[in-house]
Design a protein around this motif. Structure first.
Motif, PDB file in Angstrom:
ATOM      1  N   PHE A 130       0.846  -1.198   0.000  1.00 15.40           N
ATOM      2  CA  PHE A 130       0.000   0.000   0.000  1.00 15.40           C
ATOM      3  C   PHE A 130       0.884   1.252   0.000  1.00 15.40           C
ATOM      4  O   PHE A 130       0.601   2.226   0.691  1.00 15.40           O
ATOM      5  N   ASP A 131       1.997   1.188  -0.722  1.00 10.29           N
ATOM      6  CA  ASP A 131       2.958   2.295  -0.843  1.00 10.29           C
ATOM      7  C   ASP A 131       3.619   2.663   0.480  1.00 10.29           C
ATOM      8  O   ASP A 131       4.065   3.793   0.659  1.00 10.29           O
ATOM      9  N   ARG A 132       3.689   1.730   1.415  1.00 14.17           N
ATOM     10  CA  ARG A 132       4.295   1.978   2.727  1.00 14.17           C
ATOM     11  C   ARG A 132       5.265   0.867   3.088  1.00 14.17           C
ATOM     12  O   ARG A 132       5.065  -0.290   2.739  1.00 14.17           O
ATOM     13  N   LYS A 133       6.294   1.213   3.840  1.00  7.42           N
ATOM     14  CA  LYS A 133       7.241   0.233   4.371  1.00  7.42           C
ATOM     15  C   LYS A 133       6.664  -0.252   5.695  1.00  7.42           C
ATOM     16  O   LYS A 133       6.424   0.531   6.611  1.00  7.42           O
ATOM     17  N   ILE A 134       6.406  -1.561   5.806  1.00  6.69           N
ATOM     18  CA  ILE A 134       5.781  -2.134   6.996  1.00  6.69           C
ATOM     19  C   ILE A 134       6.736  -3.145   7.637  1.00  6.69           C
ATOM     20  O   ILE A 134       7.283  -4.010   6.962  1.00  6.69           O
ATOM     21  N   SER A 135       6.909  -3.021   8.968  1.00  4.46           N
ATOM     22  CA  SER A 135       7.753  -3.959   9.710  1.00  4.46           C
ATOM     23  C   SER A 135       7.190  -4.133  11.124  1.00  4.46           C
ATOM     24  O   SER A 135       6.269  -3.420  11.527  1.00  4.46           O
ATOM     25  N   ASP A 136       7.736  -5.087  11.871  1.00  5.47           N
ATOM     26  CA  ASP A 136       7.336  -5.353  13.257  1.00  5.47           C
ATOM     27  C   ASP A 136       5.817  -5.399  13.425  1.00  5.47           C
ATOM     28  O   ASP A 136       5.272  -4.877  14.389  1.00  5.47           O
ATOM     29  N   ALA A 137       5.140  -6.039  12.484  1.00  8.02           N
ATOM     30  CA  ALA A 137       3.672  -6.056  12.477  1.00  8.02           C
ATOM     31  C   ALA A 137       3.119  -7.244  13.261  1.00  8.02           C
ATOM     32  O   ALA A 137       3.547  -8.379  13.057  1.00  8.02           O
ATOM     33  N   ASN A 138       2.199  -6.938  14.149  1.00  6.94           N
ATOM     34  CA  ASN A 138       1.411  -7.940  14.854  1.00  6.94           C
ATOM     35  C   ASN A 138      -0.034  -7.640  14.475  1.00  6.94           C
ATOM     36  O   ASN A 138      -0.645  -6.726  15.020  1.00  6.94           O
ATOM     37  N   LEU A 139      -0.534  -8.390  13.498  1.00  6.62           N
ATOM     38  CA  LEU A 139      -1.802  -8.052  12.868  1.00  6.62           C
ATOM     39  C   LEU A 139      -2.766  -9.226  12.847  1.00  6.62           C
ATOM     40  O   LEU A 139      -2.349 -10.378  12.748  1.00  6.62           O
ATOM     41  N   PHE A 140      -4.048  -8.894  12.907  1.00 11.10           N
ATOM     42  CA  PHE A 140      -5.109  -9.864  12.680  1.00 11.10           C
ATOM     43  C   PHE A 140      -5.770  -9.470  11.371  1.00 11.10           C
ATOM     44  O   PHE A 140      -6.172  -8.317  11.178  1.00 11.10           O
ATOM     45  N   ILE A 141      -5.879 -10.428  10.452  1.00  8.88           N
ATOM     46  CA  ILE A 141      -6.428 -10.167   9.127  1.00  8.88           C
ATOM     47  C   ILE A 141      -7.609 -11.099   8.889  1.00  8.88           C
ATOM     48  O   ILE A 141      -7.507 -12.300   9.118  1.00  8.88           O
ATOM     49  N   GLU A 142      -8.708 -10.521   8.439  1.00  7.63           N
ATOM     50  CA  GLU A 142      -9.857 -11.308   8.008  1.00  7.63           C
ATOM     51  C   GLU A 142     -10.056 -11.017   6.533  1.00  7.63           C
ATOM     52  O   GLU A 142     -10.131  -9.862   6.124  1.00  7.63           O
ATOM     53  N   SER A 143     -10.136 -12.066   5.733  1.00 12.88           N
ATOM     54  CA  SER A 143     -10.260 -11.883   4.298  1.00 12.88           C
ATOM     55  C   SER A 143     -11.378 -12.743   3.729  1.00 12.88           C
ATOM     56  O   SER A 143     -11.562 -13.890   4.134  1.00 12.88           O
ATOM     57  N   THR A 144     -12.102 -12.153   2.799  1.00 15.58           N
ATOM     58  CA  THR A 144     -13.132 -12.849   2.016  1.00 15.58           C
ATOM     59  C   THR A 144     -12.850 -12.516   0.547  1.00 15.58           C
ATOM     60  O   THR A 144     -11.978 -11.695   0.266  1.00 15.58           O
ATOM     61  N   PRO A 145     -13.583 -13.081  -0.396  1.00 21.61           N
ATOM     62  CA  PRO A 145     -13.355 -12.720  -1.792  1.00 21.61           C
ATOM     63  C   PRO A 145     -13.621 -11.239  -2.097  1.00 21.61           C
ATOM     64  O   PRO A 145     -13.151 -10.725  -3.100  1.00 21.61           O
ATOM     65  N   GLU A 146     -14.342 -10.553  -1.227  1.00 19.48           N
ATOM     66  CA  GLU A 146     -14.682  -9.156  -1.457  1.00 19.48           C
ATOM     67  C   GLU A 146     -13.852  -8.158  -0.666  1.00 19.48           C
ATOM     68  O   GLU A 146     -13.671  -7.022  -1.088  1.00 19.48           O
ATOM     69  N   THR A 147     -13.367  -8.547   0.530  1.00 23.46           N
ATOM     70  CA  THR A 147     -12.787  -7.578   1.454  1.00 23.46           C
ATOM     71  C   THR A 147     -11.636  -8.171   2.263  1.00 23.46           C
ATOM     72  O   THR A 147     -11.684  -9.326   2.666  1.00 23.46           O
ATOM     73  N   VAL A 148     -10.634  -7.325   2.532  1.00 24.62           N
ATOM     74  CA  VAL A 148      -9.581  -7.647   3.492  1.00 24.62           C
ATOM     75  C   VAL A 148      -9.686  -6.637   4.628  1.00 24.62           C
ATOM     76  O   VAL A 148      -9.701  -5.425   4.388  1.00 24.62           O
ATOM     77  N   ARG A 149      -9.791  -7.138   5.867  1.00 22.82           N
ATOM     78  CA  ARG A 149      -9.819  -6.276   7.056  1.00 22.82           C
ATOM     79  C   ARG A 149      -8.558  -6.548   7.865  1.00 22.82           C
ATOM     80  O   ARG A 149      -8.220  -7.706   8.102  1.00 22.82           O
ATOM     81  N   VAL A 150      -7.890  -5.483   8.288  1.00 19.50           N
ATOM     82  CA  VAL A 150      -6.620  -5.599   9.007  1.00 19.50           C
ATOM     83  C   VAL A 150      -6.695  -4.760  10.277  1.00 19.50           C
ATOM     84  O   VAL A 150      -7.104  -3.598  10.237  1.00 19.50           O
ATOM     85  N   LYS A 151      -6.267  -5.339  11.401  1.00 20.66           N
ATOM     86  CA  LYS A 151      -6.182  -4.611  12.669  1.00 20.66           C
ATOM     87  C   LYS A 151      -4.931  -5.044  13.404  1.00 20.66           C
ATOM     88  O   LYS A 151      -4.563  -6.216  13.368  1.00 20.66           O
ATOM     89  N   GLY A 152      -4.280  -4.086  14.078  1.00 17.65           N
ATOM     90  CA  GLY A 152      -3.137  -4.430  14.904  1.00 17.65           C
ATOM     91  C   GLY A 152      -2.115  -3.322  14.967  1.00 17.65           C
ATOM     92  O   GLY A 152      -2.380  -2.168  14.610  1.00 17.65           O
ATOM     93  N   ASP A 153      -0.924  -3.692  15.432  1.00 17.57           N
ATOM     94  CA  ASP A 153       0.184  -2.756  15.595  1.00 17.57           C
ATOM     95  C   ASP A 153       1.274  -3.075  14.588  1.00 17.57           C
ATOM     96  O   ASP A 153       1.503  -4.246  14.264  1.00 17.57           O
ATOM     97  N   ALA A 154       1.970  -2.033  14.142  1.00 17.47           N
ATOM     98  CA  ALA A 154       3.075  -2.216  13.200  1.00 17.47           C
ATOM     99  C   ALA A 154       3.949  -0.958  13.212  1.00 17.47           C
ATOM    100  O   ALA A 154       3.570   0.076  13.767  1.00 17.47           O
TER     101      ALA A 154
END
Length: 182
Positions: A130-154
């Protein structure tokens, strides 16, 4: 991915088929990098061409290995968000559920739907996401064919943040894009 070896049970009761598999490394990955924890498959009525099967699969391993699985059919989530599995680091656990037609039939969609829950720890990507440098991520991701939801720290672009994102994928306007970075 192919299951290298597994223990479990396969049962056929009349026209009902069930299979339960446990603990297996997945072929095509370095040893210890991708494991099948469990898998359950069920088809209520194998006698009909329109039978519907359900499956629940639990996986664990390196984030790179599970990202490679996320890029495969039917999921293809990684491709939709331009995620390169070879650039991913960290650990992951995933629970994937899907409904499918076990019998192929011309002009019919084989996979009817799926849902994936992914827990990432210490994850990052050498390539921007997403045009960002991401590291040290502790994330919960829920994905379906229509949507990706992401929550957490990074750490995003060098700054520690709390993420909450909804990213529409797959061409269906099932949800509105939302991004909250604090």
């Amino acid at each position: 991915p192919m299951i290298a070896s597994a223990s479990g049970n396969i049962r056929l009761d009349g026209t009902r088929f069930t299979a339960k598999l446990n603990d297996s490394p997945l072929q095509g990955f370095s040893p210890g990098t991708a494991e099948l924890n469990s898998a359950n498959f069920e088809i209520d009525d194998t006698s009909t061409i329109d039978a519907i099967g359900i499956a629940d699969i639990s996986l664990s391993g390196s984030a790179a290995s599970l990202a490679k699985i996320a890029n495969s059919r039917p999921l293809q989530v990684g491709r939709m968000i331009s995620l390169d599995p070879s650039a991913v680091s960290g650990k992951a656990n995933a629970e994937i559920a899907f409904r499918f037609h076990p019998r192929k039939k011309e002009n019919r969609k084989q996979v009817l739907g799926w849902n994936a829950l992914i827990d990432l720890s210490g994850a990052g990507s050498r390539k921007p996401l997403f045009d960002r440098k991401i590291s040290d991520a502790n994330l919960f991701i829920e994905s379906t064919p229509e949507t990706v939801r992401v929550k957490g720290d990074a750490t995003v672009d060098g700054f520690p943040v709390r993420l909450s994102m909804v990213e529409p994928i797959g061409g269906s306007p099932a949800s509105k894009r939302q991004r909250s970075i604090r």
